[in-house]
Design a protein around this motif. Structure first.
Motif, PDB file in Angstrom:
ATOM      1  N   VAL A   1       0.844  -1.203   0.000  1.00 39.13           N
ATOM      2  CA  VAL A   1       0.000   0.000   0.000  1.00 39.13           C
ATOM      3  C   VAL A   1       0.876   1.249   0.000  1.00 39.13           C
ATOM      4  O   VAL A   1       0.612   2.223  -0.709  1.00 39.13           O
ATOM      5  CB  VAL A   1      -0.968  -0.005   1.212  1.00 39.13           C
ATOM      6  CG1 VAL A   1      -1.667   1.335   1.360  1.00 39.13           C
ATOM      7  CG2 VAL A   1      -1.992  -1.126   1.062  1.00 39.13           C
ATOM      8  N   ASP A   2       1.959   1.205   0.781  1.00 36.16           N
ATOM      9  CA  ASP A   2       2.843   2.364   0.838  1.00 36.16           C
ATOM     10  C   ASP A   2       3.526   2.614  -0.504  1.00 36.16           C
ATOM     11  O   ASP A   2       3.704   3.768  -0.917  1.00 36.16           O
ATOM     12  CB  ASP A   2       3.890   2.202   1.937  1.00 36.16           C
ATOM     13  CG  ASP A   2       4.668   3.494   2.149  1.00 36.16           C
ATOM     14  OD1 ASP A   2       4.035   4.466   2.617  1.00 36.16           O
ATOM     15  OD2 ASP A   2       5.861   3.556   1.810  1.00 36.16           O
TER      16      ASP A   2
ATOM     17  N   VAL B   1       2.310   1.879  -3.457  1.00 35.00           N
ATOM     18  CA  VAL B   1       1.298   2.463  -4.348  1.00 35.00           C
ATOM     19  C   VAL B   1       1.053   3.933  -3.971  1.00 35.00           C
ATOM     20  O   VAL B   1       1.043   4.820  -4.830  1.00 35.00           O
ATOM     21  CB  VAL B   1      -0.021   1.651  -4.292  1.00 35.00           C
ATOM     22  CG1 VAL B   1      -1.112   2.335  -5.100  1.00 35.00           C
ATOM     23  CG2 VAL B   1       0.202   0.231  -4.812  1.00 35.00           C
ATOM     24  N   ALA B   2       0.913   4.191  -2.663  1.00 38.34           N
ATOM     25  CA  ALA B   2       0.679   5.566  -2.206  1.00 38.34           C
ATOM     26  C   ALA B   2       1.855   6.461  -2.576  1.00 38.34           C
ATOM     27  O   ALA B   2       1.671   7.616  -2.978  1.00 38.34           O
ATOM     28  CB  ALA B   2       0.452   5.586  -0.693  1.00 38.34           C
TER      29      ALA B   2
END
Lengths: 263, 378
Positions: free
Chosen positions: A147-148, A150-151
């Motif tokens: 997720v990080d 992608v963020a």
């Protein structure tokens, strides 16, 4: 944020699909991910894919067949940013154990008709074949790190995936060092952080799922493992798991494997 | 401030109760996972009674004592740093986008704490971090708030473990410095504690506890506890001017020797009660609705830590080990006016391969003496 959502593709090579499952496992965040990016190709989760070019490709798995060696070139051509996810894609995975043995012999034992098996002698990382823009470690990858990543792509910043030891995660968590306090063999001091020190948090030694950390000193750790009672064969085996083909682990298992063969 | 008073075990429990009655979170030594950590405790029943610790380079085990001492061990892997200089600390976060974006500073900790059984070396370490983080032009507000909210109950060490070298660093085994109350556990005869106040808050609290006046015999027995511990240090920092020794040996071959053993895993810096280095990560939301800056413990042993444009400044492990040890024992004086080492021994005990900072100093010192002797004889 720009109006046009970046197009994402997820590709599978030789792997168990566990890292792709980490993406599906994002659950709550998955909706936010789907909001922010256009998941255009993801066979694990979708029936039909969109062919063409992609802004970001996540690649799971290693290259083990002549066909895959060709296919990764095609994936690279279609992708602006190529990110490998997991130990298979970044180091060859558990299936890289074949690199140390005769794969034809394996095939003859496992398959009734080994002649149908068209496989390479080795399992290799994606970076051994094409330019990789970012490698996300782990077996499987951490959903939080994914997720990080992608963020960070969306925000145009550096992902927070430090390459330091797992020990730092242990100490931040307040864990007790299983090696110093219990004499449990642990690969934490040579292993890349990312899992949040999962095994030591449950009183187990680290298995090295995230592969070698930056500037690993496996020979020194091996000396300590020997003092804790591991013989050369056992030391060779602890480095011969999901990241057996990662350089620092491969060198160390071969060093001890060779010693063991002489025993 | 005074000669002190005598507390029984029950009176010591009353001390913990009073601190809790003030709304303080009481944190102290607790046996868990085969070690003594610092964790929440509610009464003296939570203390590791009758336990001791055996420590050597890269080795730590709990052991049984043949008495019921409540503080009969030295220091474990945790230090008070966790509770003052938090391992992970959000600094600020933002909400909203573009013109509507707002930056919100992380609120300071309001939690009132009491640290039970702070050792001499740890008081020295807190004093070092006070100087680095809590005072001067650039005060870390989060550290300062936690420090101001902490009540320190110190204890003189009645036992040293194999890692201890406080005597040679001048920080123990007697508790001295900025404590609120200091205790000496006396096991000879009746199990009791000599308690002395080190602050007005400590005095006020002590005054209201059940107690009796200390006799000359109590004070003699307490002095003996400290004197005996001082005789049983696990090791010693070599005598001599270590500060200058390291400053003039940046190219000593010993740095490569230690680098062959060093894992650059950073355990030494994590367990060190004075190491204060951190990195700050950005934690942005997927939908761009907000972001945060989060500070976490980092170490001079990582590559990222010395990263400047183009790469890490200290790429070799020998350079990283040299940086750490020379900072701790030498350039710390230039920067902060004290030693960065307090002699607690954690870096030695919790190094997975047992690298001993005192031994590394001794090796460099010995090679210099050898060279001098050779030149002298020539």
């Amino acid at each position: 944020m720009s109006a046009k959502k970046p197009r994402l593709a997820v590709w599978k090579f030789a792997s168990c699909d566990g890292c792709q499952l980490s993406l599906l496992d994002c659950e709550d965040e998955l909706l936010a991910i789907a909001e922010a990016i256009d998941i255009a190709y993801f066979p694990e989760a979708m029936r039909a894919g969109v062919r063409g070019a992609y802004d970001v490709s996540l690649v799971e798995g290693s290259v083990t067949t002549p066909h895959d060696a060709q296919r990764i070139q095609d994936v690279r051509r279609r992708s602006k940013i190529l990110i490998t996810i997991g130990a298979c894609a970044t180091a060859g995975g558990i299936q890289a154990l074949r690199n140390f043995r005769d794969v034809r012999e394996f095939a003859s034992i496992v398959y009734a008709h080994p002649a149908y098996i068209d496989t390479l002698a080795t399992s290799t990382a994606i970076a051994d074949h094409v330019k990789v823009d970012f490698e996300l470690r782990g077996c499987p990858i951490s959903k939080a790190q994914l997720v990080d990543v992608v963020a960070s792509l969306l925000a145009g910043r550096k992902p927070a995936t430090p390459a330091h030891s797992t020990c730092i995660e242990c100490k931040i968590a307040g864990n007790v060092c299983v090696m110093v306090a219990h004499g449990t063999p642990c690969l934490g001091p040579v292993t890349h952080a990312g899992c949040g020190a999962l095994c030591p948090s449950y009183d187990r030694g680290c298995y090295g799922c995230y592969g070698p950390k930056e500037t690993p000193n496996a020979p020194s750790l091996s000396s300590r493992l020997a003092e804790l009672g591991m013989d050369a064969g056992a030391i060779a085996r602890v480095y011969s798991t999901f990241n057996s083909n990662a350089e620092a682990f491969r060198q160390e298992s071969e060093r001890h494997g060779a010693q063991n063969d002489q025993d | 401030m005074n000669d002190g008073v005598i507390l029984s075990c029950a009176d010591l429990n009353a001390l913990i109760e009073s601190l809790r009655a003030e709304g303080r979170r009481t944190i102290g030594p607790v046996a868990r996972d085969g070690v003594i950590v610092y964790d929440d405790l509610e009464s003296i029943d939570d203390l590791p009674a009758g336990m001791s610790d055996e420590a050597a380079p890269g080795h730590y085990r709990l052991a049984r004592r043949d008495d019921d001492a409540l503080f009969g061990y030295a220091v474990g892997p945790h230090s008070w740093k966790r509770f003052l200089h938090a391992p992970v600390q959000r600094l600020w976060r933002s909400e909203g986008e573009r013109a509507a974006a707002r930056v919100l500073a992380e609120p300071l900790s309001q939690e009132k704490t009491a640290f039970i059984a702070v050792r001499g070396c740890e008081l020295a370490a807190i004093a070092v971090q006070d100087r680095v983080l809590g005072e001067g032009e650039t005060v870390d507000r989060h550290y300062r708030a936690r420090r101001d909210n902490a009540f320190l109950v110190a204890v003189d060490c009645g036992t040293a473990n194999g890692g201890c070298f406080c005597v040679s660093m001048g920080t123990g085994p007697e508790a001295s410095g900025a404590y609120d109350i200091a205790l000496t556990e006396i096991l000879e005869g009746e199990h009791r504690f000599l308690a002395r106040a080190g602050s007005e808050a400590g005095q006020a609290l002590l005054r209201n506890l059940p107690q009796r006046a200390a006799t000359a015999e109590d004070i003699r027995a307490a002095r003996e506890v400290v004197a005996r511990t001082a005789q049983h240090m696990g090791r010693a920092m070599p005598v001599g001017n270590v500060r200058e020794l390291l400053a003039r040996n940046p190219d000593h071959p010993r740095w490569d020797d230690v680098a062959a053993r060093c894992l650059s895993c950073a355990n030494c810096t994590m367990v060190c009660p004075t190491c204060f280095c951190t990195s700050v990560d950005e934690a942005s939301a997927l939908d761009g609705s907000g972001t945060a800056r989060v500070r976490r413990w980092d170490s001079c042993f990582t590559m990222d830590f010395s990263y400047v444009h183009g790469g890490g400044v200290r790429s070799s492990v020998s350079a990283r080990y040299r940086q750490w040890m020379t900072h701790k024992l030498s350039s710390w004086f230039d920067q902060f006016g004290t030693s960065g080492c307090v002699g607690c021994g954690r870096c030695i005990v919790w190094c997975p391969v047992g690298i001993d900072i005192t031994e590394e100093v001794r090796a460099i010192q010995a090679s210099e003496r050898e060279t001098e002797a050779r030149h002298g004889n020539a």
